[in-house]
Design a protein around this motif. Sequence first.
Motif, PDB file in Angstrom:
ATOM      1  N   ILE A  49       0.891  -1.251  -0.026  1.00 43.73           N
ATOM      2  CA  ILE A  49      -0.041  -0.071   0.005  1.00 43.73           C
ATOM      3  C   ILE A  49       0.961   1.031  -0.025  1.00 43.73           C
ATOM      4  N   ASN A  50       0.456   1.996  -0.984  1.00 42.30           N
ATOM      5  CA  ASN A  50       1.356   3.283  -1.062  1.00 42.30           C
ATOM      6  C   ASN A  50       0.770   4.451  -0.720  1.00 42.30           C
ATOM      7  N   ASN A  51       0.794   5.262   0.444  1.00 42.81           N
ATOM      8  CA  ASN A  51       0.044   6.256   0.830  1.00 42.81           C
ATOM      9  C   ASN A  51       0.286   7.442  -0.015  1.00 42.81           C
ATOM     10  N   GLY A  52      -0.436   8.585  -0.060  1.00 38.89           N
ATOM     11  CA  GLY A  52      -0.348   9.826  -0.786  1.00 38.89           C
ATOM     12  C   GLY A  52      -1.668  10.618  -1.014  1.00 38.89           C
ATOM     13  N   LYS A  56      -3.178   7.674  -3.073  1.00 39.14           N
ATOM     14  CA  LYS A  56      -2.893   6.293  -2.546  1.00 39.14           C
ATOM     15  C   LYS A  56      -3.294   5.199  -3.322  1.00 39.14           C
ATOM     16  N   THR A  57      -2.318   4.142  -3.469  1.00 42.19           N
ATOM     17  CA  THR A  57      -2.381   3.207  -4.381  1.00 42.19           C
ATOM     18  C   THR A  57      -2.263   1.861  -3.635  1.00 42.19           C
TER      19      THR A  57
END
Lengths: 118, 207
Positions: A49-52, A56-57
């Motif tokens: 999980i890549n936050n942002g 977020k992806t």
Amino acid sequence: MDTIKAIEEQQIKENVTEIHVGDTAKVYFKIVEGATERVQVFEGIIIAINNGGIRKTFVVRKISNGVGVERIFPLHSPRVERIEVVRRGRVRRAKLYYLRDKVGKAAKVPELIKKKQA
Amino acid sequence: MLGLIGKKIGMTQVFDANGKLIPVTVIKIEDNIVLGGRTEQQNGYTAAVLGSVDIRKNLVNKAVAGQYKDICEPKRYMVEFRDYDKEVKTGDALTVKEFADTAFVDVTGISKGKGFAGGMKRWGFQGGRKTHGSKFHRDIGGTAMSSTPARTFPGHHMAGHMGVDKVTVQNLRVVKVDEELKVIMVKGAIPGPAQSAVIVKKAVKKR
């Protein structure tokens, strides 16, 4: 900066399904083919999980016909219709990239079993 | 030509109808007050003068303040727009609403300063190898010919100050106009640092 936050917040989905790394999930993804629209299901293990914020992806990996397939989905995309968690996984790290090098039983994630509070 | 004064806020991304993420620059457009005009009879051309963004009073001298007398509080920026599309009169407040049905805009701003830059950064020169015994790295190379003409032509590209130039980016697609936040979002980047003043105009080459 506040203006940009306000713009991003408008698009962030409320009540998205809670997902964790290691979960097996079904992603209902809308696909537009010319005029017709259909929903495709992609089922696999969430390995990252890549936050942002709005960006977020999460990465879903599955083995399709013996070949590993990974897809990156933007969590807040309107094309991600819904996510269904099939099974919780018990994992000890945030990114499961080691699964890429594993085959067979080693490429599995054990199920998370929560103990009842005594 | 329709135009307004705005402020670059920064960049972000928005989802379009197809779920595609689009990179956008957010430009805040506070009320633009019409400060006057130029007419064919008096000035030989027509134009509208707009002012925007409030300024502290102690930063304004009498000569500047006098131009805003009886109209509004002094503003930070005053810009003249030639052949304004809309009929405007002194005192009118123009908002981001003016761009509601505009598809493409041109944005003018002052680019970020790069200081004293070499030929590779400033003009895109190729430079030489970094390794394998090369003694020619980021130099600009030859600048002229031999005994004829025995001089470098004026205007030859060399190292020097880069940036802080007036730059216009044309044909930026308007992604969204938000009247509540007083912002216009355009696809892609625009010149200048965040918080800098920009001029947003209807696109000249594209409708």
